[in-house]
Design a protein around this motif. Structure first.
Motif, short mmCIF file in Angstrom:
data_model
loop_
_atom_site.label_atom_id
_atom_site.label_comp_id
_atom_site.label_asym_id
_atom_site.label_seq_id
_atom_site.Cartn_x
_atom_site.Cartn_y
_atom_site.Cartn_z
N LEU A 193 52.13 40.14 42.98
CA LEU A 193 51.17 39.38 42.19
C LEU A 193 50.80 40.15 40.93
O LEU A 193 50.55 41.36 40.99
CB LEU A 193 49.91 39.11 43.01
CG LEU A 193 50.12 38.28 44.28
CD1 LEU A 193 48.83 38.22 45.09
CD2 LEU A 193 50.59 36.88 43.92
N VAL A 194 50.79 39.45 39.81
CA VAL A 194 50.31 40.02 38.56
C VAL A 194 49.39 38.99 37.90
O VAL A 194 49.61 37.79 38.04
CB VAL A 194 51.45 40.41 37.59
CG1 VAL A 194 52.30 41.53 38.17
CG2 VAL A 194 52.32 39.23 37.25
N PRO A 195 48.38 39.46 37.20
CA PRO A 195 47.48 38.52 36.53
C PRO A 195 48.22 37.75 35.44
O PRO A 195 49.07 38.31 34.74
CB PRO A 195 46.41 39.42 35.90
CG PRO A 195 46.55 40.74 36.57
CD PRO A 195 47.96 40.85 37.03
N PRO A 196 47.92 36.46 35.29
CA PRO A 196 48.57 35.69 34.23
C PRO A 196 48.21 36.26 32.86
O PRO A 196 47.09 36.71 32.64
CB PRO A 196 48.00 34.28 34.39
CG PRO A 196 47.05 34.31 35.52
CD PRO A 196 46.99 35.69 36.08
N GLY A 197 49.18 36.25 31.98
CA GLY A 197 48.94 36.69 30.61
C GLY A 197 48.74 38.19 30.46
O GLY A 197 48.17 38.63 29.46
#
Length: 70
Positions: free
Chosen positions: A15-19
């Motif tokens: 998981l990575v934060p959007p943007g």
């Protein structure tokens, strides 16, 4: 379980934060550096994919209808 509970960081997804390109870069570097982690996520993702078969989706949909229209 809800979809958000099915996805577990570093177990069946990364998981990575959007943007956030820096976070994406770190995640890709982490995967590139760790064959064991890639294998762990691969196994977890394969197991998770079974939850998204059309049969499972249909059963989950029927269950929701049974809850709201007993």
């Amino acid at each position: 379980s809800r979809p958000s509970q099915r996805f577990r960081d570093a177990e069946n997804v990364v998981l990575v934060p959007p943007g956030d390109p820096a976070a994406l870069t770190r995640a890709l570097d982490m995967l590139n550096a760790s064959p064991d982690l890639r294998q762990k996520i691969r196994r977890g993702a394969r197991a998770l994919s079974a939850e998204f078969s059309w049969t499972r989706i249909a059963l989950d949909t029927v269950a929701v209808y049974c809850e709201v229209c007993p």
